[in-house]
Enzyme design. Structure first.
Site, mmCIF file in Angstrom:
data_model
loop_
_atom_site.group_PDB
_atom_site.id
_atom_site.type_symbol
_atom_site.label_atom_id
_atom_site.label_comp_id
_atom_site.label_asym_id
_atom_site.label_seq_id
_atom_site.Cartn_x
_atom_site.Cartn_y
_atom_site.Cartn_z
ATOM 1 N N TYR B 107 0.740 -1.198 0.024
ATOM 2 C CA TYR B 107 -0.023 -0.057 0.057
ATOM 3 C C TYR B 107 0.798 1.285 0.126
ATOM 4 O O TYR B 107 1.755 1.356 0.599
ATOM 5 C CB TYR B 107 -0.926 0.224 1.369
ATOM 6 C CG TYR B 107 -2.141 -0.838 1.307
ATOM 7 C CD1 TYR B 107 -2.918 -0.506 0.536
ATOM 8 C CD2 TYR B 107 -2.258 -2.001 1.859
ATOM 9 C CE1 TYR B 107 -4.382 -1.194 0.413
ATOM 10 C CE2 TYR B 107 -3.283 -2.997 1.844
ATOM 11 C CZ TYR B 107 -4.343 -2.400 1.340
ATOM 12 O OH TYR B 107 -5.416 -3.088 1.190
ATOM 13 N N TYR B 146 -1.056 -9.810 0.582
ATOM 14 C CA TYR B 146 0.021 -9.459 1.321
ATOM 15 C C TYR B 146 -0.175 -10.218 2.821
ATOM 16 O O TYR B 146 -1.401 -10.544 3.034
ATOM 17 C CB TYR B 146 -0.108 -7.875 1.529
ATOM 18 C CG TYR B 146 -1.244 -7.262 2.099
ATOM 19 C CD1 TYR B 146 -1.578 -7.290 3.637
ATOM 20 C CD2 TYR B 146 -2.289 -6.801 1.111
ATOM 21 C CE1 TYR B 146 -2.583 -6.620 3.926
ATOM 22 C CE2 TYR B 146 -3.501 -6.348 1.541
ATOM 23 C CZ TYR B 146 -3.512 -6.056 3.000
ATOM 24 O OH TYR B 146 -4.687 -5.477 3.509
ATOM 25 N N ARG B 156 -3.593 -11.755 3.417
ATOM 26 C CA ARG B 156 -4.883 -11.619 2.945
ATOM 27 C C ARG B 156 -4.903 -12.089 1.594
ATOM 28 O O ARG B 156 -4.002 -11.807 0.831
ATOM 29 C CB ARG B 156 -5.181 -9.981 2.934
ATOM 30 C CG ARG B 156 -5.073 -9.149 4.263
ATOM 31 C CD ARG B 156 -6.149 -9.379 5.246
ATOM 32 N NE ARG B 156 -7.374 -9.941 4.664
ATOM 33 C CZ ARG B 156 -8.598 -8.900 4.184
ATOM 34 N NH1 ARG B 156 -8.198 -7.793 4.353
ATOM 35 N NH2 ARG B 156 -9.460 -9.363 3.623
ATOM 36 N N HIS B 159 -7.622 -8.258 -2.637
ATOM 37 C CA HIS B 159 -8.842 -7.725 -2.514
ATOM 38 C C HIS B 159 -8.715 -6.226 -2.896
ATOM 39 O O HIS B 159 -7.688 -5.412 -2.792
ATOM 40 C CB HIS B 159 -9.286 -7.729 -0.823
ATOM 41 C CG HIS B 159 -8.335 -7.119 -0.037
ATOM 42 N ND1 HIS B 159 -7.125 -7.651 0.274
ATOM 43 C CD2 HIS B 159 -8.342 -5.787 0.727
ATOM 44 C CE1 HIS B 159 -6.365 -6.976 1.316
ATOM 45 N NE2 HIS B 159 -7.166 -5.810 1.281
ATOM 46 N N HIS B 161 -10.581 -2.588 -1.292
ATOM 47 C CA HIS B 161 -11.840 -1.949 -0.436
ATOM 48 C C HIS B 161 -12.783 -0.864 -1.221
ATOM 49 O O HIS B 161 -12.338 -0.363 -2.107
ATOM 50 C CB HIS B 161 -10.973 -1.140 0.652
ATOM 51 C CG HIS B 161 -10.167 -1.938 1.525
ATOM 52 N ND1 HIS B 161 -10.189 -2.506 2.721
ATOM 53 C CD2 HIS B 161 -8.718 -2.080 1.217
ATOM 54 C CE1 HIS B 161 -9.390 -3.129 3.177
ATOM 55 N NE2 HIS B 161 -8.261 -3.033 2.193
HETATM 56 FE FE LIG Z 1 -6.535 -4.056 2.544
#
Ligand SMILES: [Fe+3]
Lengths: 199, 241
Positions: B107, B146, B156, B159, B161
């Site tokens: 991110y 990640y 995870r 995905h 959000h």
């Molecule tokens: Fe996330």
């Protein structure tokens, strides 16, 4: 077998995660991308009404500040009108996004004090701001209301505050006046757990 | 004064519970007292509105909205779908915002320290308004999986959000979409906060070969359903309504 009802199901919620700022407030994530970020002004400088500021922290069940929370505020203007429900004051949006300081967890926002709003069947509700909280570890956004300590008389007749059976819990929705600003700490758990609503 | 219809009750058994033991962060951040049920008042029924002055057309193109020296690295995808309510009515002109990791699972956030590289050409967020039929689309890259600190070895699934407004503030929703066929979905403690498998399936975007751009981008379709409104067949309305 009966006929099938053909309603859809609401999309289930998932936590906003720790990086919610990337999507909703990228400046706070550390980068500039949009011409303008949304929700920076609940009430612009021209909006009529008493200017107030509100500050507080969101605390978890251990009393630790929730530093990655994102709060959305939603309120009527000084005359008690919501955008979309009639003409509101110029420069008044009624909605904003609030992000705490990542070190301390303290957040604050400036706005105008909302007026009383007619609730169900026209019964007046005391001035209040709806707050919606999302964060890592919060699986469905939490809704609460902020009322004002210096509106004692109207608070006593507020149909929503009066739904709360336990007197001690009503206090969790009342922001305390502190000099020029109001203080509103939100407790996710514990003896002082804030009242959250299933709206 | 504008009258608003009441919203359908939110089905709390379809949503994840606040306290989900295997998603450890929820343990100290979940209210333990019962939520107080509130019938719809204007505070919940009204909601903020957004228009084309608020956003720019490029905001929905994650391949270009942060590009500095070229396109971001990764599998190019179109993400599209409709925003509907529980009565299958389209929700037009509503704000949809997304955010995601880059193709490596990193991110662009000052708090993310995962060792996968930052992509200089990828910001990782986008926003758009649905059109008059409730349709929306984004162009982006498929995010990477990640690791995260829950179990020592938790990952995870890929995905994105998603945040949606709707018409009433009480329709406000944030969720995550997953990608069809990803084996990590079934292993994820955050996905598994949702008790009903049918509800989990509702978060899995389908590969949509009809919406691909041939020789350019794959496509996934993700419809979003917001709470519906009650009809008022027999309500006694005040004069003039
Ligand atoms: Fe996330």
């Amino acid at each position: 077998m009966a006929q099938k009802l053909d309603y859809l199901k609401e999309t289930p919620s998932q936590t906003s995660g720790p990086y919610v700022h990337i999507g909703l407030a990228p400046g706070d994530a550390g980068f500039d991308i949009y011409r303008q970020e949304l929700g920076r002004d609940i009430a612009g400088a021209q909006a009529k009404g008493d200017r107030i500021s509100v500050r507080g922290k969101v605390l978890d069940g251990t009393g630790t500040p929730v530093k990655d929370v994102l709060i959305e505020a939603w309120q009527a203007d000084a005359a008690g009108t919501y955008p979309g429900c009639g003409e509101v004051a110029p420069d008044f949006r009624g909605w904003g996004r609030v992000i705490p300081d990542f070190e301390t967890g303290e957040w604050s926002f400036d706005t105008v004090k909302p007026g009383p709003v007619a609730g169900r069947s026209g019964i007046m509700m005391a001035p209040h701001i709806t707050l919606w909280l999302v964060a890592r570890g919060i699986n469905v956004g939490l809704t609460t209301r902020l009322y004002f300590a210096d509106e004692q008389a109207t608070n006593l007749n507020d149909p929503v505050l009066n739904l709360i059976e336990q007197d001690s819990r009503r206090k969790t929705l009342i922001a305390q006046k502190n000099g020029d600003s109001y203080r509103f700490d939100i407790h996710l758990q514990g003896d002082n757990e804030t009242v959250f609503f299933d709206v | 004064m504008t009258q608003f219809p009441d919203l359908y009750q939110r089905d709390r058994e379809w949503h994840p519970p606040a306290y989900a033991q295997n998603y450890k962060t929820s343990v100290t951040r979940s209210p333990r007292k019962a939520l107080l049920s509130l019938e719809t008042t204007p505070s919940e029924a009204a909601g903020p509105t957004f228009g084309h002055n608020d956003i720019d057309p490029l905001d929905k193109d994650l391949l270009r909205n942060y590009a500095k020296t070229g396109d971001p690295i990764g599998e190019r995808i179109i993400l599209h779908g409709r925003v509907l309510d529980e009565n299958t009515r389209p929700v037009p002109n509503t704000l949809v915002e997304i955010w995601q990791a880059n193709a490596g699972g990193r991110y662009r956030h000052k708090k993310d320290t995962y060792l996968a590289a930052i992509d200089p050409n990828f910001g990782g967020c986008g926003r758009t308004l649905t059109d008059e039929n409730g349709c929306y689309s984004f162009r982006t890259v498929k995010p990477g999986a990640y690791p995260w600190r829950n179990w020592v070895n938790s990952w995870r699934p890929a995905h994105i959000h998603v945040s949606v407004f709707g018409t009433s503030f009480a329709q406000r929703l944030i969720t995550q979409l997953y990608f069809e066929g990803d084996p990590l979905i079934a292993k994820c403690p955050i996905v598994n906060t949702i008790p009903d498998q049918r509800a989990i399936n509702q978060l899995v975007a389908a590969l949509d070969l009809n919406a691909t751009v041939p020789l350019d981008s794959l496509a996934y379709k993700f419809d979003i359903v917001l709470r519906g409104y009650r009809s008022t067949y027999f309500e006694n309305r005040p004069e003039g309504n």
